[in-house]
Design a protein around this motif. Sequence first.
Motif, PDB file in Angstrom:
ATOM      1  N   ARG A 511       4.177  26.925   4.215  1.00 32.06           N
ATOM      2  CA  ARG A 511       4.246  28.167   3.756  1.00 32.06           C
ATOM      3  C   ARG A 511       3.069  29.351   4.306  1.00 32.06           C
ATOM      4  NH1 ARG A 511       6.362  25.509  -0.823  1.00 32.06           N
ATOM      5  NH2 ARG A 511       4.060  25.415  -1.755  1.00 32.06           N
ATOM      6  N   VAL A 514       3.902  30.131   8.111  1.00 26.41           N
ATOM      7  CA  VAL A 514       4.807  30.993   8.387  1.00 26.41           C
ATOM      8  C   VAL A 514       4.218  32.271   7.816  1.00 26.41           C
ATOM      9  CG1 VAL A 514       6.962  29.423   8.691  1.00 26.41           C
ATOM     10  CG2 VAL A 514       6.255  30.510   6.318  1.00 26.41           C
ATOM     11  N   ALA A 529      13.755  35.327  12.269  1.00 23.41           N
ATOM     12  CA  ALA A 529      13.248  34.312  11.280  1.00 23.41           C
ATOM     13  C   ALA A 529      12.106  33.573  11.780  1.00 23.41           C
ATOM     14  CB  ALA A 529      14.778  33.635  11.036  1.00 23.41           C
ATOM     15  N   GLN A 531      10.536  29.835  10.730  1.00 25.48           N
ATOM     16  CA  GLN A 531      10.729  28.709   9.744  1.00 25.48           C
ATOM     17  C   GLN A 531       9.720  27.580  10.238  1.00 25.48           C
ATOM     18  OE1 GLN A 531      14.710  28.661  11.311  1.00 25.48           O
ATOM     19  NE2 GLN A 531      15.652  29.125   9.157  1.00 25.48           N
ATOM     20  N   ALA A 533       9.619  23.321   9.727  1.00 25.02           N
ATOM     21  CA  ALA A 533      10.716  22.330   9.689  1.00 25.02           C
ATOM     22  C   ALA A 533       9.999  20.938   9.951  1.00 25.02           C
ATOM     23  CB  ALA A 533      11.882  22.488  10.569  1.00 25.02           C
ATOM     24  N   ILE A 538      14.406  22.350   6.837  1.00 24.66           N
ATOM     25  CA  ILE A 538      13.633  23.613   6.654  1.00 24.66           C
ATOM     26  C   ILE A 538      12.638  23.459   5.322  1.00 24.66           C
ATOM     27  CG2 ILE A 538      13.447  26.112   6.817  1.00 24.66           C
ATOM     28  CD1 ILE A 538      14.592  24.900   9.317  1.00 24.66           C
ATOM     29  N   ARG A 541      10.191  29.385   5.169  1.00 23.49           N
ATOM     30  CA  ARG A 541      10.825  30.634   5.976  1.00 23.49           C
ATOM     31  C   ARG A 541      10.326  32.081   5.546  1.00 23.49           C
ATOM     32  NH1 ARG A 541      16.839  32.389   7.934  1.00 23.49           N
ATOM     33  NH2 ARG A 541      16.406  34.472   8.005  1.00 23.49           N
ATOM     34  N   THR A 543      10.863  36.173   7.102  1.00 15.96           N
ATOM     35  CA  THR A 543      11.709  37.029   8.008  1.00 15.96           C
ATOM     36  C   THR A 543      11.104  38.438   8.413  1.00 15.96           C
ATOM     37  OG1 THR A 543      13.686  36.139   6.896  1.00 15.96           O
ATOM     38  CG2 THR A 543      14.195  37.979   8.343  1.00 15.96           C
TER      39      THR A 543
END
Length: 600
Positions: A511, A514, A529, A531, A533, A538, A541, A543
């Motif tokens: 977290r 991203v 997007a 992400q 993973a 995933i 995320r 955006t």
Amino acid sequence: MDPKLIRNFSIIAHIDHGKSTLADQLLLQSGTITEREFHSQILDDLEIEKERGITVKARSVTIDYKKDGQTYELNLIDTPGHVDFHYEVNRSLAACEGALLLIDAFQGVQAQTVANAYAAIEVDLEIVPVVNKIDLQVIRVEEVLEEVENILGLDASEALRVSAKTGLNVDTVFDAIISKIPPPSGSPDKPLKALVFDSKFDKYRGVVTYVRMVDGVIRKGDNIRFMRENVNSEVIEIGQFRPGLVPCKELGPGQVGYVLTGVKELSRITVGDTVTMANNPAEAPLPGYQKPKQMVFCGMYPLDATGFESLRDELQKLSLNDSSFSFQPETSDALGFGFRCGFLGMLHMEIVQQRLEREQDMDLIQTAPNVTYEILTKSGKTMVIDNPQDVPDPSQIDEFREPIAKVSFIVPAENVGTIMQLSQDRRGIYKNTEFLGPTRAQVVYELPLSEIVYDMYDKLKSVTRGYGTMDYEIIGYTAADLVKMDILVKGEQVDALSTIVHRSTADRRGRALVKRLKTEINKHQFEIAIQAAIGGKIIARETISAFRKNVTAKCYGGDISRKRKLLEKQKEGKKRMKQFGAVEIPQKAFLSVLEANRDD
């Protein structure tokens, strides 16, 4: 030169305890340099050393000192103090018979003081304790001398008390070097044997080889052999460091100097090699040095693909001058052709990067650093991994191991609890606490190296208000629940952003990463997007919304269907753009992994 009149010594200490300043005073008071030539940190000739006020490379200089009608040749090797450059210290000690152990009159014995003192004791050097900075308004000399005896086990009764800054009592240092440090052993009649303890590349004269003579004599015109590489060369020039390169007629047993052979191929001369005569070689080479083990790796790529060969040449020159640095070619889908570079630590990595960018004017993209891991596969094979891209499929992994370091913190007594909490949060295993006096304590933990290299030093300085110090050594690998975390941008994996994390912190770090990337990547004409993973799952995320033009701005009233038609047309265009458009990832984004770890 009679070996009885030669003294080879090194100056060792914790970082910022005055090694380079004392070296400057020894040069000045012996007359090796004049007052006009004198300036601060004269042996630290790298731009980065002067700017940061630290020593990165060990330096050698020959000093002539007259006493009782005799002229003594003192060969001084000034060494770095930071934990990342401990290998430079070990190399220097191997070329000496004694060492000046410098201790700050206020700060006392620190983590690197202990590490460097033990390194000198291991190679059986004569150690002369020197308490520096006695000109400070607040000093605690008697307590410091007590620490020298209790912590290091050295006799502090004859410790010298000096001020390298003002030059006070520096004359007593010369007397101690001559009286306490033994002269080198060696015979001029034996076959030539000299240790290569450093080297550098000169674009006009080729490789300059730094040697410490052990046996025999070397002169201009001699045909010599580098035993490890089995390379024969003719000696074009020999000389000593005074402090520049000054030619001389010959070098004999115990002396330190340089040899020029005109060799241009960087791979033909290695640090730790033995120089001997081609026609009368020594029976066996000198032990040399244990190969340094790089523990931190990162990718370095030229900003322009045409700079690949130039980057290779510069890395080769750097590796000649710094044998603890390694590199090998690699490719990345995101960044193209580049090199995987190995370092001893984060400061070492930062110094190399800045030297390339400043001294060689290179434009680089550097990926986030990671440490070396071991993987035991189900077929019984052990893999050494320094790049997250080399991690095999999880179904093939039997055991994932990470490097563990034994870390010694020396901190004020009131900060012991804070350091213990900091270490526990980073998966540390407590070993012991030892009080070094009423105000200071040594706390020992075993910590994963990945939890140390990023920002442990900064955090330590922060929580102890600058009074805490640390030293660490790698003690081995241990099994851990580690996973490879991939980053997908617009559904495509960006290999240069992959990292290895502990499963317990993967969600939090994913977290954080991203979120950081969202601030670094600019908006495009389409939605992006980002992400994180693990495998196919995933875990985080974010955006980045698209730029949006107000296509209905010119519609004044009228039927709503006209506006809807324009908005639908815009939507279709965005959809096509998202399918074929490429995302530009700026250079700074590739270090977001490091920044996200610090935020975390």
